[in-house]
Design a protein around this motif. Structure first.
Motif, PDB file in Angstrom:
ATOM      1  N   MET A   1       0.826  -1.205   0.000  1.00 20.65           N
ATOM      2  CA  MET A   1       0.000   0.000   0.000  1.00 20.65           C
ATOM      3  C   MET A   1       0.865   1.261   0.000  1.00 20.65           C
ATOM      4  O   MET A   1       0.519   2.270  -0.619  1.00 20.65           O
ATOM      5  CB  MET A   1      -0.939   0.001   1.213  1.00 20.65           C
ATOM      6  CG  MET A   1      -1.923   1.146   1.242  1.00 20.65           C
ATOM      7  SD  MET A   1      -3.017   1.091   2.695  1.00 20.65           S
ATOM      8  CE  MET A   1      -3.947  -0.400   2.363  1.00 20.65           C
ATOM      9  N   ALA A   2       2.013   1.197   0.692  1.00 16.91           N
ATOM     10  CA  ALA A   2       2.894   2.360   0.770  1.00 16.91           C
ATOM     11  C   ALA A   2       3.587   2.646  -0.559  1.00 16.91           C
ATOM     12  O   ALA A   2       3.972   3.787  -0.823  1.00 16.91           O
ATOM     13  CB  ALA A   2       3.942   2.143   1.863  1.00 16.91           C
ATOM     14  N   LEU A   3       3.750   1.631  -1.398  1.00 22.94           N
ATOM     15  CA  LEU A   3       4.438   1.794  -2.676  1.00 22.94           C
ATOM     16  C   LEU A   3       3.489   2.042  -3.840  1.00 22.94           C
ATOM     17  O   LEU A   3       3.921   2.390  -4.934  1.00 22.94           O
ATOM     18  CB  LEU A   3       5.278   0.543  -2.978  1.00 22.94           C
ATOM     19  CG  LEU A   3       6.398   0.235  -1.982  1.00 22.94           C
ATOM     20  CD1 LEU A   3       7.063  -1.090  -2.337  1.00 22.94           C
ATOM     21  CD2 LEU A   3       7.430   1.354  -1.958  1.00 22.94           C
ATOM     22  N   LEU A   4       2.210   1.864  -3.609  1.00 25.74           N
ATOM     23  CA  LEU A   4       1.214   1.975  -4.679  1.00 25.74           C
ATOM     24  C   LEU A   4       1.077   3.418  -5.162  1.00 25.74           C
ATOM     25  O   LEU A   4       0.993   4.350  -4.371  1.00 25.74           O
ATOM     26  CB  LEU A   4      -0.137   1.465  -4.164  1.00 25.74           C
ATOM     27  CG  LEU A   4      -1.296   1.413  -5.157  1.00 25.74           C
ATOM     28  CD1 LEU A   4      -0.988   0.466  -6.303  1.00 25.74           C
ATOM     29  CD2 LEU A   4      -2.569   0.983  -4.431  1.00 25.74           C
ATOM     30  N   ARG A   5       1.032   3.588  -6.498  1.00 26.06           N
ATOM     31  CA  ARG A   5       0.895   4.912  -7.084  1.00 26.06           C
ATOM     32  C   ARG A   5      -0.255   5.016  -8.090  1.00 26.06           C
ATOM     33  O   ARG A   5      -0.855   6.082  -8.245  1.00 26.06           O
ATOM     34  CB  ARG A   5       2.194   5.322  -7.784  1.00 26.06           C
ATOM     35  CG  ARG A   5       3.392   5.469  -6.858  1.00 26.06           C
ATOM     36  CD  ARG A   5       3.238   6.644  -5.911  1.00 26.06           C
ATOM     37  NE  ARG A   5       4.390   6.794  -5.032  1.00 26.06           N
ATOM     38  CZ  ARG A   5       4.514   6.205  -3.849  1.00 26.06           C
ATOM     39  NH1 ARG A   5       3.545   5.415  -3.406  1.00 26.06           N
ATOM     40  NH2 ARG A   5       5.589   6.404  -3.101  1.00 26.06           N
ATOM     41  N   ALA A   6      -0.549   3.931  -8.818  1.00 25.96           N
ATOM     42  CA  ALA A   6      -1.552   4.010  -9.886  1.00 25.96           C
ATOM     43  C   ALA A   6      -2.077   2.621 -10.210  1.00 25.96           C
ATOM     44  O   ALA A   6      -1.551   1.609  -9.735  1.00 25.96           O
ATOM     45  CB  ALA A   6      -0.945   4.650 -11.137  1.00 25.96           C
ATOM     46  N   ALA A   7      -3.123   2.589 -11.018  1.00 23.24           N
ATOM     47  CA  ALA A   7      -3.705   1.317 -11.447  1.00 23.24           C
ATOM     48  C   ALA A   7      -4.177   1.421 -12.885  1.00 23.24           C
ATOM     49  O   ALA A   7      -4.542   2.495 -13.373  1.00 23.24           O
ATOM     50  CB  ALA A   7      -4.870   0.930 -10.541  1.00 23.24           C
ATOM     51  N   ASP A   8      -4.147   0.290 -13.563  1.00 25.99           N
ATOM     52  CA  ASP A   8      -4.555   0.178 -14.960  1.00 25.99           C
ATOM     53  C   ASP A   8      -5.915  -0.524 -15.001  1.00 25.99           C
ATOM     54  O   ASP A   8      -6.090  -1.566 -14.366  1.00 25.99           O
ATOM     55  CB  ASP A   8      -3.512  -0.651 -15.720  1.00 25.99           C
ATOM     56  CG  ASP A   8      -3.507  -0.347 -17.212  1.00 25.99           C
ATOM     57  OD1 ASP A   8      -4.571  -0.009 -17.744  1.00 25.99           O
ATOM     58  OD2 ASP A   8      -2.440  -0.474 -17.837  1.00 25.99           O
ATOM     59  N   PHE A   9      -6.867   0.049 -15.739  1.00 24.88           N
ATOM     60  CA  PHE A   9      -8.211  -0.502 -15.802  1.00 24.88           C
ATOM     61  C   PHE A   9      -8.622  -0.778 -17.242  1.00 24.88           C
ATOM     62  O   PHE A   9      -8.357   0.025 -18.146  1.00 24.88           O
ATOM     63  CB  PHE A   9      -9.231   0.462 -15.178  1.00 24.88           C
ATOM     64  CG  PHE A   9      -9.006   0.743 -13.725  1.00 24.88           C
ATOM     65  CD1 PHE A   9      -9.564  -0.054 -12.746  1.00 24.88           C
ATOM     66  CD2 PHE A   9      -8.219   1.824 -13.322  1.00 24.88           C
ATOM     67  CE1 PHE A   9      -9.358   0.208 -11.392  1.00 24.88           C
ATOM     68  CE2 PHE A   9      -8.007   2.098 -11.990  1.00 24.88           C
ATOM     69  CZ  PHE A   9      -8.572   1.282 -11.023  1.00 24.88           C
ATOM     70  N   ASP A  10      -9.281  -1.905 -17.452  1.00 23.55           N
ATOM     71  CA  ASP A  10      -9.922  -2.214 -18.724  1.00 23.55           C
ATOM     72  C   ASP A  10     -11.421  -2.054 -18.516  1.00 23.55           C
ATOM     73  O   ASP A  10     -12.012  -2.721 -17.654  1.00 23.55           O
ATOM     74  CB  ASP A  10      -9.600  -3.638 -19.173  1.00 23.55           C
ATOM     75  CG  ASP A  10     -10.275  -3.996 -20.482  1.00 23.55           C
ATOM     76  OD1 ASP A  10      -9.718  -3.690 -21.540  1.00 23.55           O
ATOM     77  OD2 ASP A  10     -11.392  -4.579 -20.443  1.00 23.55           O
ATOM     78  N   ILE A  11     -12.028  -1.163 -19.293  1.00 23.49           N
ATOM     79  CA  ILE A  11     -13.442  -0.825 -19.111  1.00 23.49           C
ATOM     80  C   ILE A  11     -14.220  -1.215 -20.359  1.00 23.49           C
ATOM     81  O   ILE A  11     -14.057  -0.603 -21.429  1.00 23.49           O
ATOM     82  CB  ILE A  11     -13.621   0.678 -18.829  1.00 23.49           C
ATOM     83  CG1 ILE A  11     -12.768   1.091 -17.613  1.00 23.49           C
ATOM     84  CG2 ILE A  11     -15.086   1.020 -18.615  1.00 23.49           C
ATOM     85  CD1 ILE A  11     -12.685   2.593 -17.406  1.00 23.49           C
ATOM     86  N   GLU A  12     -15.048  -2.245 -20.239  1.00 25.40           N
ATOM     87  CA  GLU A  12     -15.899  -2.665 -21.347  1.00 25.40           C
ATOM     88  C   GLU A  12     -17.225  -1.903 -21.260  1.00 25.40           C
ATOM     89  O   GLU A  12     -17.930  -1.982 -20.248  1.00 25.40           O
ATOM     90  CB  GLU A  12     -16.152  -4.172 -21.284  1.00 25.40           C
ATOM     91  CG  GLU A  12     -16.996  -4.694 -22.420  1.00 25.40           C
ATOM     92  CD  GLU A  12     -17.239  -6.187 -22.367  1.00 25.40           C
ATOM     93  OE1 GLU A  12     -18.006  -6.695 -23.208  1.00 25.40           O
ATOM     94  OE2 GLU A  12     -16.673  -6.850 -21.465  1.00 25.40           O
TER      95      GLU A  12
END
Length: 219
Positions: A106-117
């Motif tokens: 959690m401390a290293l998390l910066r972003a996330a990639d999402f696939d949106i259908e």
């Protein structure tokens, strides 16, 4: 030692909430017979942390959790024992052992990639993307403890494009100081497209990122 476990939450489990997911993982870890660390005190509980909760209705391809372990155990042993304890819809993808002093995911998390259908109004949503991103600011209403507050989400949208399959791919900020959830992005995009309401979608969180957009499980 701590085990960084990358797992998949398949589409069939997308309506399972975070607490239910945590209980499922706790049961699997107990069943696995791994040397799991428990908290101290009158009511010891199994210690595990997730990089970021998944919203209900969303599934994940490379979710990350951290599990403290006692004694010597290899990544291969953790992978084997945990895989046999987990249900088919919640498979273990990889395991990496790190030192106890290693920062939590959690401390290293910066972003996330999402696939949106997009399940409706897909053409209008796809056509709106270039003009939407050309805006210098994108004001959206974010829910807070005190109600709704306007927020500029443009700096939190690192990437947004239309894939060859016609889906939306979005890379969004996900950390303590700035977070843009897919629902917030979709509401702002549908407003820009002139739609009366946000369209129905099927969303997968495909990757978690740390600094310089490196895959979180590798940091």
């Amino acid at each position: 030692m701590k085990a960084w476990i990358t797992f998949e939450k398949k589409p069939r489990l997308r309506h399972i909430g975070h607490l239910d997911l945590m209980r499922a993982m706790q049961r699997a870890l107990r069943k696995s017979d791994l040397p799991i660390c428990f908290s101290k005190g009158f009511n010891p509980h199994l210690q595990l942390t997730f990089a970021a909760p998944l919203s209900v209705g969303m599934y994940g391809l490379r979710e990350v959790m951290e599990v403290p372990l006692e004694g010597d155990v290899t990544a291969e042993e953790v992978m084997d024992k945990l895989s046999r304890a987990l249900p088919p819809e919640l498979p273990c993808v990889s395991v990496r052992m790190v030192d106890d002093k290693h920062p939590a995911p959690m401390a290293l998390l910066r972003a996330a990639d999402f696939d949106i259908e997009l399940l409706e109004n897909a053409d209008a949503m796809r056509a709106a993307v270039p003009g939407f991103l050309a805006q210098s600011e994108i004001i959206a209403l974010r829910k807070t403890k005190k109600g709704e507050a306007p927020c500029d989400i443009r700096p939190m949208i690192y990437n947004l494009l239309v894939t060859p399959e016609g889906h939306l791919r979005a890379v969004l900020a996900l950390c303590e100081t700035a977070t843009c959830k897919p629902d917030l992005l979709l509401q702002a995009l549908s407003d820009y497209a002139g739609l009366p309401e946000k369209p129905r979608t099927l969303i997968a969180r495909t990757q978690l990122y740390g600094k310089q957009f490196a895959p979180l499980e590798t940091l």
